[in-house]
Scaffold this motif. Structure first.
Motif, short mmCIF file in Angstrom:
data_model
loop_
_atom_site.label_atom_id
_atom_site.label_comp_id
_atom_site.label_asym_id
_atom_site.label_seq_id
_atom_site.Cartn_x
_atom_site.Cartn_y
_atom_site.Cartn_z
N GLU A 104 -8.67 -11.85 -26.20
CA GLU A 104 -8.65 -10.37 -26.17
C GLU A 104 -9.32 -9.84 -24.90
O GLU A 104 -8.88 -8.85 -24.32
CB GLU A 104 -9.35 -9.81 -27.41
CG GLU A 104 -8.50 -9.94 -28.67
CD GLU A 104 -9.28 -9.68 -29.95
OE1 GLU A 104 -8.65 -9.57 -31.00
OE2 GLU A 104 -10.55 -9.61 -29.91
N ILE A 111 -3.37 -4.83 -20.93
CA ILE A 111 -2.96 -3.70 -21.77
C ILE A 111 -3.32 -2.38 -21.06
O ILE A 111 -2.50 -1.47 -20.94
CB ILE A 111 -3.64 -3.78 -23.15
CG1 ILE A 111 -3.18 -5.04 -23.89
CG2 ILE A 111 -3.37 -2.53 -23.98
CD1 ILE A 111 -4.01 -5.40 -25.12
N GLY A 115 -0.10 -2.00 -18.69
CA GLY A 115 0.71 -1.34 -19.72
C GLY A 115 1.48 -2.30 -20.61
O GLY A 115 2.48 -1.92 -21.22
N LEU A 116 1.01 -3.55 -20.71
CA LEU A 116 1.70 -4.52 -21.57
C LEU A 116 1.40 -4.25 -23.04
O LEU A 116 0.35 -3.69 -23.38
CB LEU A 116 1.23 -5.94 -21.23
CG LEU A 116 2.10 -6.74 -20.24
CD1 LEU A 116 2.25 -6.01 -18.92
CD2 LEU A 116 1.50 -8.12 -20.01
N SER A 117 2.34 -4.67 -23.90
CA SER A 117 2.08 -4.60 -25.34
C SER A 117 1.00 -5.64 -25.66
O SER A 117 0.79 -6.59 -24.90
CB SER A 117 3.34 -4.93 -26.13
OG SER A 117 3.65 -6.31 -25.94
N ARG A 118 0.36 -5.47 -26.82
CA ARG A 118 -0.70 -6.40 -27.21
C ARG A 118 -0.16 -7.84 -27.27
O ARG A 118 -0.79 -8.77 -26.76
CB ARG A 118 -1.28 -5.97 -28.57
CG ARG A 118 -2.39 -6.86 -29.08
CD ARG A 118 -3.12 -6.20 -30.23
NE ARG A 118 -3.81 -4.99 -29.81
CZ ARG A 118 -5.01 -4.98 -29.23
NH1 ARG A 118 -5.65 -6.10 -29.03
NH2 ARG A 118 -5.56 -3.84 -28.87
N ASP A 119 1.04 -8.03 -27.87
CA ASP A 119 1.60 -9.37 -27.99
C ASP A 119 1.85 -10.00 -26.63
O ASP A 119 1.50 -11.16 -26.38
CB ASP A 119 2.94 -9.32 -28.76
CG ASP A 119 2.70 -9.30 -30.25
OD1 ASP A 119 1.51 -9.38 -30.65
OD2 ASP A 119 3.68 -9.21 -31.00
N ASP A 120 2.49 -9.23 -25.73
CA ASP A 120 2.78 -9.76 -24.40
C ASP A 120 1.49 -10.08 -23.65
O ASP A 120 1.38 -11.10 -22.97
CB ASP A 120 3.61 -8.75 -23.58
CG ASP A 120 5.05 -8.69 -24.06
OD1 ASP A 120 5.42 -9.56 -24.87
OD2 ASP A 120 5.76 -7.77 -23.65
N ALA A 121 0.52 -9.17 -23.78
CA ALA A 121 -0.74 -9.35 -23.07
C ALA A 121 -1.45 -10.61 -23.57
O ALA A 121 -1.98 -11.40 -22.78
CB ALA A 121 -1.63 -8.13 -23.25
N GLU A 122 -1.43 -10.85 -24.88
CA GLU A 122 -2.14 -12.01 -25.41
C GLU A 122 -1.41 -13.30 -25.04
O GLU A 122 -2.03 -14.34 -24.81
CB GLU A 122 -2.39 -11.86 -26.90
CG GLU A 122 -3.43 -10.75 -27.13
CD GLU A 122 -4.03 -10.70 -28.52
OE1 GLU A 122 -3.71 -11.55 -29.35
OE2 GLU A 122 -4.83 -9.77 -28.76
#
Ligand SMILES: Nc1ncnc2c1ncn2[C@@H]1O[C@H](COP(=O)(O)OP(=O)(O)OP(=O)(O)O)[C@@H](O)[C@H]1O
Length: 280
Positions: A104, A111, A115-122
């Motif tokens: 995280e 994020i 501006g990535l989504s949480r899923d993409d960022a993780e």
């Protein structure tokens, strides 16, 4: 002579003061694209303040700081922020958020700024953690569950999150044992070569200077006294430099370099992996 146009970072005439204390006076410094520049100097000579000035956290009383083609003192907030996003910074104490997992922590800038989504960022965070030499299971851990060396690697993964052009490292090997520090040194060089980074490295670690720095800048008397290849710096006629480079620790680091046996180190590995010997 190096001109501001050759430099990825050009500091000119910078003065920094805190109250009546002048930390820098008319300081100049050039950092060349693709180099690892080591910044050394006695305690309190202003190494961290210089780093903070270059990344825009410290407003100097006077002077200019050109980074990546822009003058940070005169750009508007948007242009400045676009340049600042091309910096990756590893602060002295790692500075991870203790209430977030390691993954995280690395995902957060992706994020917030990309501006990535949480899923993409993780998902991308896992890639960055691997790049920093951490095993996949490290992502789910809390920072307090990691060894000292692993915290440094996690903080490095976060510094790499936004694919920076310049990596700023403040005492990256402080607190690591010699083998962990040597592994971290190799990781920095591997990443510089693989990602084309420029590295601005504040350190007291002589082994690091000999092992990975292309040039070394010495801060003294509120200025950069010398900025050159390490052999030229070590030969400079200055009491602090002579004591630092040719005292017992300096001699040991030099011998280690010339005998190709940096620190008490294991064989270099091609891929950056976490070293189990890093301090816990
Ligand atoms: N925010 C601040 N307010 C007041 N004084 C400060 C501040 N930041 C730094 N200083 C002072 O500026 C001087 C230089 O600090 P800096 O942390 O850059 O030194 P350094 O060369 O990195 O030292 P060290 O090697 O001990 O980490 C010190 O005397 C410090 O007390």
């Amino acid at each position: 002579m190096v001109t501001a146009a050759d430099s990825i970072i050009a500091v000119r005439g910078v003065t920094n003061r805190f109250g009546t204390q002048t930390v820098h006076q008319d300081l100049d410094l050039d950092v060349r694209r693709g180099e690892v520049l080591g910044v050394v100097g006695g305690s309190g000579t202003g190494k961290s303040v210089l780093l903070r000035t270059i990344i825009g956290l410290q407003q100097p009383a006077s002077g200019s700081v050109h980074v990546l083609g822009g003058d940070l003192m005169t750009l508007d907030a948007d242009a400045r922020s676009r340049i600042e996003r091309r910096f990756g910074v590893l602060f002295q104490r790692g500075a991870l958020f203790s209430s977030l997992t390691v993954a995280e922590n690395v995902a957060l800038p992706l994020i917030e700024y990309a501006g990535l989504s949480r899923d993409d960022a993780e998902h991308l965070a896992e890639v960055k953690l691997a790049l920093a030499g951490l095993p996949p299971e490290a992502g789910a851990k809390m920072p307090s569950e990691l060894s000292g060396g692993m915290v440094k690697r996690a903080a490095l993964a976060r510094a790499l999150a936004l694919d920076p052009d310049i990596l700023f490292l403040d005492e990256p090997t402080a607190g690591l044992d010699p083998i962990g520090a040597a592994a971290f040194d190799r990781l920095i060089v591997t990443l510089r070569d693989a990602l084309g980074l420029t590295v601005f490295l504040v350190t007291h670690d002589l082994d690091t200077l000999y092992a990975i720095c292309d040039r070394v800048a010495v801060l003294s008397n509120r200025k950069v006294l010398v900025n050159d290849r390490i052999d030229a710096v070590a030969a400079t006629d200055d009491a602090w430099i002579q004591d630092y480079f040719h005292g017992p620790r300096g001699r040991a680091a030099e011998v280690a370099r010339t005998t190709h046996a940096p620190r008490a180190t294991a064989a270099p590995s091609a891929s950056p992996t976490a070293d189990s010997s890093e301090q816990r």
